[in-house]
Design a protein around this motif. Structure first.
Motif, short mmCIF file in Angstrom:
data_model
loop_
_atom_site.label_atom_id
_atom_site.label_comp_id
_atom_site.label_asym_id
_atom_site.label_seq_id
_atom_site.Cartn_x
_atom_site.Cartn_y
_atom_site.Cartn_z
N VAL A 54 4.28 14.31 9.53
CA VAL A 54 5.48 13.56 9.19
C VAL A 54 5.81 13.73 7.71
N PHE A 55 7.00 14.25 7.43
CA PHE A 55 7.53 14.32 6.07
C PHE A 55 8.69 13.33 6.00
N SER A 56 8.60 12.36 5.12
CA SER A 56 9.64 11.33 5.05
C SER A 56 10.04 11.07 3.60
N THR A 57 11.35 11.05 3.37
CA THR A 57 11.93 10.73 2.06
C THR A 57 11.17 11.40 0.90
N SER A 58 10.88 12.66 1.10
CA SER A 58 10.13 13.40 0.07
C SER A 58 10.99 14.51 -0.53
N GLY A 59 10.71 14.85 -1.78
CA GLY A 59 11.41 15.94 -2.44
C GLY A 59 10.73 17.26 -2.17
N LEU A 60 11.46 18.19 -1.51
CA LEU A 60 10.86 19.47 -1.15
C LEU A 60 11.64 20.64 -1.77
N ALA A 61 12.31 20.39 -2.88
CA ALA A 61 13.06 21.45 -3.54
C ALA A 61 12.11 22.56 -3.98
N GLY A 62 12.42 23.79 -3.56
CA GLY A 62 11.59 24.92 -3.95
C GLY A 62 10.30 25.05 -3.16
N ALA A 63 10.01 24.10 -2.26
CA ALA A 63 8.82 24.22 -1.42
C ALA A 63 9.02 25.38 -0.44
N LYS A 64 7.92 26.08 -0.11
CA LYS A 64 8.03 27.26 0.75
C LYS A 64 7.18 27.11 2.01
N PHE A 65 7.85 27.22 3.16
CA PHE A 65 7.18 27.23 4.46
C PHE A 65 7.30 28.66 4.99
N ILE A 66 6.22 29.42 4.94
CA ILE A 66 6.26 30.83 5.31
C ILE A 66 5.24 31.10 6.42
N ASP A 67 5.69 31.79 7.48
CA ASP A 67 4.81 32.14 8.61
C ASP A 67 4.12 30.89 9.18
N VAL A 110 12.56 26.49 1.26
CA VAL A 110 12.56 27.85 1.80
C VAL A 110 11.77 27.88 3.10
N PHE A 111 12.42 28.31 4.19
CA PHE A 111 11.75 28.53 5.47
C PHE A 111 11.87 30.01 5.81
N GLU A 112 10.74 30.69 5.98
CA GLU A 112 10.76 32.11 6.31
C GLU A 112 9.80 32.39 7.47
N ASN A 113 10.34 33.05 8.49
CA ASN A 113 9.53 33.48 9.64
C ASN A 113 8.77 32.31 10.27
N CYS A 114 9.44 31.19 10.43
CA CYS A 114 8.81 29.99 11.00
C CYS A 114 9.21 29.79 12.46
N VAL A 115 8.36 29.06 13.18
CA VAL A 115 8.66 28.65 14.55
C VAL A 115 8.67 27.13 14.58
N PHE A 116 9.78 26.56 15.08
CA PHE A 116 9.95 25.11 15.14
C PHE A 116 9.91 24.68 16.61
N LYS A 117 8.91 23.88 16.98
CA LYS A 117 8.77 23.41 18.36
C LYS A 117 8.76 21.88 18.37
N GLY A 118 9.76 21.28 19.00
CA GLY A 118 9.80 19.82 19.09
C GLY A 118 9.99 19.14 17.75
N VAL A 119 10.58 19.82 16.79
CA VAL A 119 10.77 19.27 15.44
C VAL A 119 12.01 18.39 15.42
N ASP A 120 11.93 17.29 14.68
CA ASP A 120 13.05 16.36 14.54
C ASP A 120 13.45 16.29 13.06
N PHE A 121 14.69 16.72 12.78
CA PHE A 121 15.20 16.71 11.40
C PHE A 121 16.10 15.49 11.16
N LYS A 122 15.70 14.35 11.61
CA LYS A 122 16.56 13.16 11.59
C LYS A 122 16.95 12.74 10.18
N TYR A 123 18.28 12.57 9.98
CA TYR A 123 18.85 12.09 8.72
C TYR A 123 18.50 12.98 7.52
N SER A 124 18.16 14.24 7.76
CA SER A 124 17.81 15.12 6.64
C SER A 124 19.04 15.87 6.14
N ASP A 125 18.97 16.31 4.90
CA ASP A 125 20.07 17.05 4.28
C ASP A 125 19.69 18.53 4.27
#
Length: 312
Positions: A186-199, A216-231
């Motif tokens: 769970v990621f909630s109300t956090s600052g992820l500017a410049g964070a990198k999710f790769i592979d 940054v999201f590169e070459n990721c697989v999202f399964k059952g992910v909920d992006f609720k109220y995110s920008d």
């Protein structure tokens, strides 16, 4: 308290575990020099650290007392007593060392900037309100741990197991999540500017009320992910896979899914559609994307440009 006696006992127990001073220091989050001073009798650990030493080294707390008699000593004495008249001595059967027990330490409120946590096993730990800038968690198993209100920017989570972890109200700017294990995280109300999710594969992950515009999201697989109220305005998600994902009340203006695969993905908000939401959907680019018919139908009904989309 005899510092040299305690030092020699620490050294013996450490060597019995085939552990170096550096390895012991890492588990205690101190310097190897501090361990060296203990073992030379130049200083002595405090009572809290002695408790932690007992757990790490798999010894009874009384092991550090002057009158403690180890199991090895008892076995040796019994062997001498049972020696026969010919001078032959039975070979003692020494007990196997106890398994290393996991520490249950709360790291909340600690100043742990640039700490080395690589490869550690730390289940259900608390890192709340901690300074963790630039800390290295690469390859660690942090299952069930929590990070709340902490400064974790530029931290390294490459290959880290973050299953069932909660990261709420943290500064995660510039953090690295290369091949990170993210299951029910769970990621909630956090600052992820410049964070990198790769592979990375994100399974049943929740990203709630989180600013992802510069993530940054590169070459990721999202399964059952909920992006609720995110920008997620302007975010590039090209060529990635989305299965059972929900963009619930998510800002997606100018986002791109070029060449992405979408199966059973929902873009419909919880409440009634507004003209503002319709306009936002029309700005999303799906060129070259592949999607199932249900996802296609939902987006088509909201006016998305699907002229260059193909069916799975």
């Amino acid at each position: 308290m005899d510092t040299k006696m305690i030092g020699s006992k620490i050294a013996k127990a450490r060597k019995d575990k085939n552990m170096s001073q550096a390895q012991l220091a890492q588990l205690l989050f101190i310097s190897p020099q501090a361990v060296g001073k203990w073992e030379r009798g130049e200083s002595i650990p405090d009572i809290i650290t002695i408790n932690r030493l007992a757990e790490i080294l798999g010894v009874d707390l009384n092991y550090f007392s002057e009158n403690f008699q180890s199991a090895d000593d008892s076995t040796f004495l019994k062997t001498i007593e049972n020696s026969n008249d010919t001078g032959q001595t039975e070979v003692p059967i020494l007990p196997s060392p106890p398994e290393e027990r996991q520490l249950l330490t709360n790291f909340s409120g600690g100043n742990l900037s640039e700490s080395d946590f690589t490869g550690v096993t730390a289940h259900k730990r608390k890192f709340n309100g901690s300074a963790l800038k630039g800390s290295d968690f690469a390859g660690a198993d942090l299952t069930g741990s929590s990070f709340t209100g902490s400064d974790i920017h530029a931290a390294n989570f490459d290959g880290t197991n973050l299953t069932d972890c909660t990261l709420s109200s943290n500064n995660l700017t510039g953090a690295s999540f290369n091949k990170t294990i993210l299951v029910r995280t769970v990621f909630s109300t956090s600052g992820l500017a410049g964070a990198k999710f790769i592979d990375a594969e994100l399974t049943d992950v929740k990203l709630t009320k989180t600013d992802l515009r510069k993530t940054v999201f590169e070459n990721c697989v999202f399964k059952g992910v909920d992006f609720k109220y995110s920008d997620m305005r302007g975010l590039r998600l090209d060529g990635q896979t989305f299965i059972g994902v929900r963009f619930d009340k998510t800002a997606l203006n100018e986002a791109t899914f070029n060449g992405a695969t979408l199966r059973n993905v929902s873009f419909r908000p919880t409440y009634a559609l507004t003209n503002k939401y319709y306009r936002a959907i029309k700005t999303i680019c799906f060129d070259g994307a592949m999607m199932d018919k249900l996802t296609y139908a939902e987006l088509k009904g909201m006016g998305a440009d699907l002229s260059k989309v193909t069916f799975i």
